[in-house]
Each structure stands twice: as C-alpha cells, then as structure tokens.
Design a protein around this motif. Structure first.
Motif, mmCIF file in Angstrom:
data_model
loop_
_atom_site.group_PDB
_atom_site.id
_atom_site.type_symbol
_atom_site.label_atom_id
_atom_site.label_comp_id
_atom_site.label_asym_id
_atom_site.label_seq_id
_atom_site.Cartn_x
_atom_site.Cartn_y
_atom_site.Cartn_z
ATOM 1 N N THR A 1 16.606 -69.817 73.559
ATOM 2 C CA THR A 1 15.655 -68.810 74.036
ATOM 3 C C THR A 1 14.272 -69.425 74.072
ATOM 4 O OG1 THR A 1 16.970 -67.049 73.035
ATOM 5 C CG2 THR A 1 14.707 -66.515 73.653
ATOM 6 N N SER B 1 8.724 -62.865 69.985
ATOM 7 C CA SER B 1 7.512 -62.276 70.550
ATOM 8 C C SER B 1 6.457 -61.985 69.490
ATOM 9 C CB SER B 1 7.848 -60.991 71.310
ATOM 10 O OG SER B 1 8.393 -60.026 70.418
ATOM 11 N N ARG B 2 6.813 -62.103 68.177
ATOM 12 C CA ARG B 2 5.880 -61.732 67.118
ATOM 13 C C ARG B 2 5.422 -62.912 66.259
ATOM 14 N NH1 ARG B 2 10.088 -58.311 65.676
ATOM 15 N NH2 ARG B 2 10.021 -59.193 63.569
ATOM 16 N N VAL C 1 15.986 -63.982 68.332
ATOM 17 C CA VAL C 1 15.398 -63.567 69.615
ATOM 18 C C VAL C 1 14.399 -62.435 69.418
ATOM 19 C CG1 VAL C 1 15.921 -62.541 71.868
ATOM 20 C CG2 VAL C 1 17.419 -64.306 70.919
ATOM 21 N N GLY C 2 14.700 -61.502 68.542
ATOM 22 C CA GLY C 2 13.810 -60.369 68.329
ATOM 23 C C GLY C 2 12.504 -60.716 67.658
ATOM 24 N N GLN C 3 12.428 -61.903 67.053
ATOM 25 C CA GLN C 3 11.205 -62.309 66.363
ATOM 26 C C GLN C 3 10.284 -63.167 67.227
ATOM 27 O OE1 GLN C 3 13.120 -64.163 62.861
ATOM 28 N NE2 GLN C 3 12.038 -62.659 61.623
#
Length: 258
Positions: free
Chosen positions: A3, A185-186, A181-183
């Motif tokens: 990713t 962007s942060r 993947v969910g992290q």
C-alpha cells in the motif's frame, strides 16, 4: 499487498487540530529552549570528558552511545524550535552535498542501531541537491531513527537513492512489522505512532516533523508499506544539473554546502 500513499505534494499545506497541538508545543519549547538546552550542553561536555579520561573500552563505548543520544536530543529540540517559526522564516535552499548529510545521519544513529541489534546501511551518494542542509538532515535523521525503532533486533534498515529525471528519490526502508492500511493516513499526524504495537518509545512527533519540514521545502514525501514485511519512506529532492553518481559529481558544483 503493498500500500502506498503520497503525503505531500509541492505547495500543499497541512491543517487540523493535531498540527495546532504540535505548533503550540513547539512555541512552548522555543521559549524554554535556552533553559532546556543548557543542561544538555553540560551533560554532553561531561560525557565527552569522561569518555576520554582513560576509561576502559566497554565503558567508553557506552559513554559514546550516551553522547550520541544527547546530541540527537539537542538536534530534536532545534527541530521543534524551528517548527515554531512556521510562516515567519523561509528555508535557505542552496546546493547541498548529500554525502555530507548522510555521513552525519549515520554518525547520529550508528551506535543506537548497534545497541538495538539492527543492521544499518547508508549508501554513499556523491551528488549535490537543491535544499536546505539543516532541514534535509532533520528529515533524513527522523526517517532513519523511525526505521531503526520499528525494524528492531536482527532487523535491517537501508537508505538508498535513485535518480528520476531531475529529481533524486531518497528511500529509507525497514523490514519491520509494516503499517496497517487504516493507519497510513494518520502516521504523519502529531502524537501518532506508526506500527502495530505500542512498545515504541517517543511521543510520535518525528514523522510530523518530517512532513511539515518537507512541506516547507516543497519536497514530496510518500510511504509504501506491506504488513509483516516492512515500510519504505521516500522523499524527492531536486538534483542540480551536475552529472550524478560520479566521483567528482558534487565537487563539480561550486559552493556545495554541508
């Protein structure tokens, strides 16, 4: 599956409550900077004197590790103080000897990597780039330190470069746990820690410093990650017109600053 996300584009500005929190902390540290840095300077001097005072090799090695850590802390206070001046100061871009910066980054982190049992490889790159020397070192120092912490014992961290037209892409790669993947962007927000565990030290400011410094320089940043395989952070820096990757490449450009 790999990713990838792009963190900065030229001219992009960051917003949000996390950035406001960082800037408020930065202003506080800038005001208190003299009081914070003075004991650090005294400690560095004392450690340096102790290390050279006929100490045994194991003790001298430990003292050098402590001294390197104090130097990094001193530099990180400078980084945060610099961020407190966002919008009031401009980067001083000029021809920069990348090899000189890489030498300093390796010097800062070599002892820590050895203590962690992490293999650190920083390739020599005899080229000049257009950047602010101190700010580019801030970015690379934070990326390498972050990679070492997440690679862990028996892990590997490498810094390598490749030319892409008129740009030099600098990659900092580790073979740690990767980033979910969910992290992704942060991870560049203040107080966030990338990775899948909470065992890593620090407040989570390093990658925020990287992002905001890169934005000031208009150097695009991206990250690619595969869970359980590792991550690669990349920064694109303008190359000068001198031919790259030749022994005298940087010396062909006059006034190349470290």
């Amino acid at each position: 599956m790999s990713t990838q996300i792009h963190i900065t584009e030229p001219g992009q500005e960051s917003r949000g409550a996390a950035d406001q929190s960082l800037q408020a902390m930065a202003r506080l540290l800038a005001v208190a900077g003299h009081d914070l840095k003075q004991p650090i300077q005294i400690a560095m001097l004392s450690i340096a004197l102790a290390a050279g005072n006929n100490t045994s090799a194991p003790v001298a090695r430990r003292l050098k590790t402590a001294l390197d850590a104090m130097r990094r802390l001193n530099s990180e206070l400078d980084d945060i103080a610099r961020l407190s001046q966002l919008g009031t100061t401009m980067p001083r871009t000029m021809p920069v000897d990348l090899n000189g910066i890489l030498y300093e980054v390796e010097r800062d982190w070599r002892a820590y990597a050895d203590e962690c049992g992490t293999v650190l490889q920083i390739d020599s790159v005899p080229v000049c780039v257009q950047s602010d020397s101190a700010m580019l070192k801030t970015i690379l120092r934070n990326l390498v330190g972050n990679a070492i912490r997440h690679a862990g014992p028996r892990g590997h961290v490498s810094l390598s470069c490749k030319r892409r037209g008129g740009t030099l892409q600098i990659d900092v790669q580790d073979d740690g746990n990767g980033i979910a993947v969910g992290q992704l962007s942060r991870i560049f927000d203040a107080f966030e820690r990338c990775g899948t565990t909470s065992s890593h030290d620090g407040l989570g400011l390093g990658l925020t410093i990287v992002r905001q410094t890169a934005e000031m320089l208009h150097h695009p940043i991206s990250v690619r990650s595969v869970e359980n395989e590792g991550s690669t952070f990349s920064i694109d820096v303008p190359l000068l017109d001198a031919p790259p990757f030749i022994p005298d490449g940087c010396r062909a450009v006059r006034n190349c600053s470290r």
